[in-house]
Motif scaffolding. Structure first.
Motif, mmCIF file in Angstrom:
data_model
loop_
_atom_site.group_PDB
_atom_site.id
_atom_site.type_symbol
_atom_site.label_atom_id
_atom_site.label_comp_id
_atom_site.label_asym_id
_atom_site.label_seq_id
_atom_site.Cartn_x
_atom_site.Cartn_y
_atom_site.Cartn_z
ATOM 1 N N SER A 169 0.840 -1.185 0.000
ATOM 2 C CA SER A 169 0.000 0.000 0.000
ATOM 3 C C SER A 169 0.886 1.250 0.000
ATOM 4 O O SER A 169 1.811 1.363 0.804
ATOM 5 C CB SER A 169 -0.894 -0.024 1.244
ATOM 6 O OG SER A 169 -1.613 1.172 1.350
ATOM 7 N N PHE A 170 0.554 2.169 -0.905
ATOM 8 C CA PHE A 170 1.287 3.431 -0.943
ATOM 9 C C PHE A 170 0.388 4.509 -1.516
ATOM 10 O O PHE A 170 -0.642 4.224 -2.114
ATOM 11 C CB PHE A 170 2.586 3.297 -1.759
ATOM 12 C CG PHE A 170 2.382 3.015 -3.215
ATOM 13 C CD1 PHE A 170 2.294 4.049 -4.141
ATOM 14 C CD2 PHE A 170 2.276 1.703 -3.677
ATOM 15 C CE1 PHE A 170 2.102 3.782 -5.491
ATOM 16 C CE2 PHE A 170 2.085 1.433 -5.028
ATOM 17 C CZ PHE A 170 2.001 2.477 -5.938
ATOM 18 N N GLN A 213 7.320 5.654 4.652
ATOM 19 C CA GLN A 213 8.635 5.617 4.002
ATOM 20 C C GLN A 213 8.510 6.154 2.579
ATOM 21 O O GLN A 213 7.575 5.812 1.851
ATOM 22 C CB GLN A 213 9.140 4.166 3.970
ATOM 23 C CG GLN A 213 10.442 3.996 3.231
ATOM 24 C CD GLN A 213 10.793 2.527 3.001
ATOM 25 O OE1 GLN A 213 9.991 1.620 3.229
ATOM 26 N NE2 GLN A 213 12.003 2.298 2.529
ATOM 27 N N VAL A 214 9.463 6.994 2.176
ATOM 28 C CA VAL A 214 9.512 7.463 0.791
ATOM 29 C C VAL A 214 10.038 6.314 -0.058
ATOM 30 O O VAL A 214 11.163 5.856 0.134
ATOM 31 C CB VAL A 214 10.398 8.717 0.645
ATOM 32 C CG1 VAL A 214 10.560 9.094 -0.821
ATOM 33 C CG2 VAL A 214 9.803 9.883 1.434
ATOM 34 N N ILE A 215 9.212 5.839 -0.985
ATOM 35 C CA ILE A 215 9.566 4.662 -1.783
ATOM 36 C C ILE A 215 9.684 4.969 -3.274
ATOM 37 O O ILE A 215 10.040 4.096 -4.059
ATOM 38 C CB ILE A 215 8.534 3.531 -1.577
ATOM 39 C CG1 ILE A 215 7.135 4.019 -1.941
ATOM 40 C CG2 ILE A 215 8.601 3.021 -0.139
ATOM 41 C CD1 ILE A 215 6.113 2.916 -2.094
ATOM 42 N N GLY A 216 9.398 6.211 -3.653
ATOM 43 C CA GLY A 216 9.513 6.586 -5.056
ATOM 44 C C GLY A 216 9.390 8.079 -5.222
ATOM 45 O O GLY A 216 8.916 8.789 -4.326
ATOM 46 N N CYS A 217 9.841 8.543 -6.391
ATOM 47 C CA CYS A 217 9.734 9.962 -6.701
ATOM 48 C C CYS A 217 9.690 10.148 -8.211
ATOM 49 O O CYS A 217 10.068 9.259 -8.974
ATOM 50 C CB CYS A 217 10.902 10.750 -6.108
ATOM 51 S SG CYS A 217 12.520 10.318 -6.811
ATOM 52 N N GLY A 218 9.219 11.289 -8.599
ATOM 53 C CA GLY A 218 9.209 11.671 -10.006
ATOM 54 C C GLY A 218 8.885 13.145 -10.088
ATOM 55 O O GLY A 218 8.228 13.696 -9.199
ATOM 56 N N ALA A 219 9.348 13.788 -11.150
ATOM 57 C CA ALA A 219 9.127 15.226 -11.303
ATOM 58 C C ALA A 219 8.595 15.523 -12.695
ATOM 59 O O ALA A 219 8.873 14.791 -13.649
ATOM 60 C CB ALA A 219 10.430 15.984 -11.066
ATOM 61 N N LEU A 220 7.847 16.613 -12.783
ATOM 62 C CA LEU A 220 7.367 17.126 -14.064
ATOM 63 C C LEU A 220 7.903 18.534 -14.217
ATOM 64 O O LEU A 220 7.568 19.422 -13.433
ATOM 65 C CB LEU A 220 5.830 17.131 -14.108
ATOM 66 C CG LEU A 220 5.267 17.619 -15.443
ATOM 67 C CD1 LEU A 220 5.400 16.519 -16.501
ATOM 68 C CD2 LEU A 220 3.819 18.050 -15.287
ATOM 69 N N VAL A 276 4.709 1.340 -8.387
ATOM 70 C CA VAL A 276 5.088 2.674 -7.918
ATOM 71 C C VAL A 276 5.369 3.604 -9.098
ATOM 72 O O VAL A 276 4.823 4.707 -9.177
ATOM 73 C CB VAL A 276 6.299 2.608 -6.959
ATOM 74 C CG1 VAL A 276 6.798 4.002 -6.597
ATOM 75 C CG2 VAL A 276 5.935 1.826 -5.699
ATOM 76 N N GLY A 277 6.213 3.166 -10.027
ATOM 77 C CA GLY A 277 6.530 3.983 -11.197
ATOM 78 C C GLY A 277 5.294 4.259 -12.031
ATOM 79 O O GLY A 277 5.084 5.381 -12.510
ATOM 80 N N HIS A 278 4.458 3.255 -12.196
ATOM 81 C CA HIS A 278 3.226 3.404 -12.976
ATOM 82 C C HIS A 278 2.339 4.502 -12.391
ATOM 83 O O HIS A 278 1.880 5.397 -13.102
ATOM 84 C CB HIS A 278 2.478 2.067 -13.009
ATOM 85 C CG HIS A 278 1.097 2.155 -13.546
ATOM 86 N ND1 HIS A 278 0.833 2.345 -14.888
ATOM 87 C CD2 HIS A 278 -0.105 2.114 -12.930
ATOM 88 C CE1 HIS A 278 -0.488 2.413 -15.067
ATOM 89 N NE2 HIS A 278 -1.066 2.267 -13.889
ATOM 90 N N VAL A 279 2.106 4.450 -11.088
ATOM 91 C CA VAL A 279 1.227 5.429 -10.445
ATOM 92 C C VAL A 279 1.863 6.821 -10.471
ATOM 93 O O VAL A 279 1.176 7.825 -10.690
ATOM 94 C CB VAL A 279 0.857 4.979 -9.012
ATOM 95 C CG1 VAL A 279 0.044 6.042 -8.293
ATOM 96 C CG2 VAL A 279 0.080 3.673 -9.063
#
Length: 169
Positions: free
Chosen positions: A4-5, A55-62, A86-89
């Protein structure tokens, strides 16, 4: 581990976690590492994937480049969370952010061609992604991502050999 995230905007306290997520990928030359100050300067562009345990488990920027153009940057997931969506969401959220901002095209530089193809991105076939007037304006940018998008010779020694891809929204 629970799978769950949730996704949320980044906060200043997330910069250390972003750097920690990027570090192993930068060591493998999959992502480019940035100076800490660069993460703070672009913090508003970031979304964070956070586990139900906090816990921070992923990141992405626009990163917006022009009226109709933005780039997905610094997409990363913790090793033990890869393959769990995670990447998909994160990409879905960044694309929604792009739409909300009025952007109609989203660009990325990636080694993960198949991943981005599953999200509707296509390999950029031509170098004329923008009209000549916009191209001349973009040349004035100091942003390395813009230079990479334009495929300028000056960034070739710094690029990782990744693929330029684009999605039309």
């Amino acid at each position: 581990m629970t799978s769950s995230f949730s996704i949320r905007p980044a906060r200043t306290g997330d910069v250390a976690a972003i750097k920690k997520l990027v570090a192993p990928l930068a060591a493998q030359r999959i992502l480019m590492a940035k100076e800490t100050v660069a993460y703070y300067e672009s913090l508003q562009e970031f979304r964070i994937a956070e586990s139900s345990e906090g816990q921070v488990i992923g990141c992405g920027a626009l990163h917006v480049m022009w009226e109709d153009l933005a780039e997905v940057r610094t997409l990363a997931a913790a090793a033990d969370w890869r393959g769990k969506g995670v990447g998909h969401v994160l990409v879905q959220q960044l694309l929604e952010d792009a739409k909300a901002l009025g952007v109609s095209r989203v660009f990325c530089l990636t080694f993960e061609v198949d991943f981005f193809k599953r999200h509707g991105f296509e390999v950029m076939a031509d170098q004329s992604a923008v009209d000549p007037e916009v191209y001349s304006e973009l040349l004035r940018s100091h942003d390395e991502g813009v230079a990479e998008f334009l495929d300028l010779a000056r960034v070739k020694p710094n690029t990782l050999g990744n693929t330029r891809m684009i999605k039309f929204l």
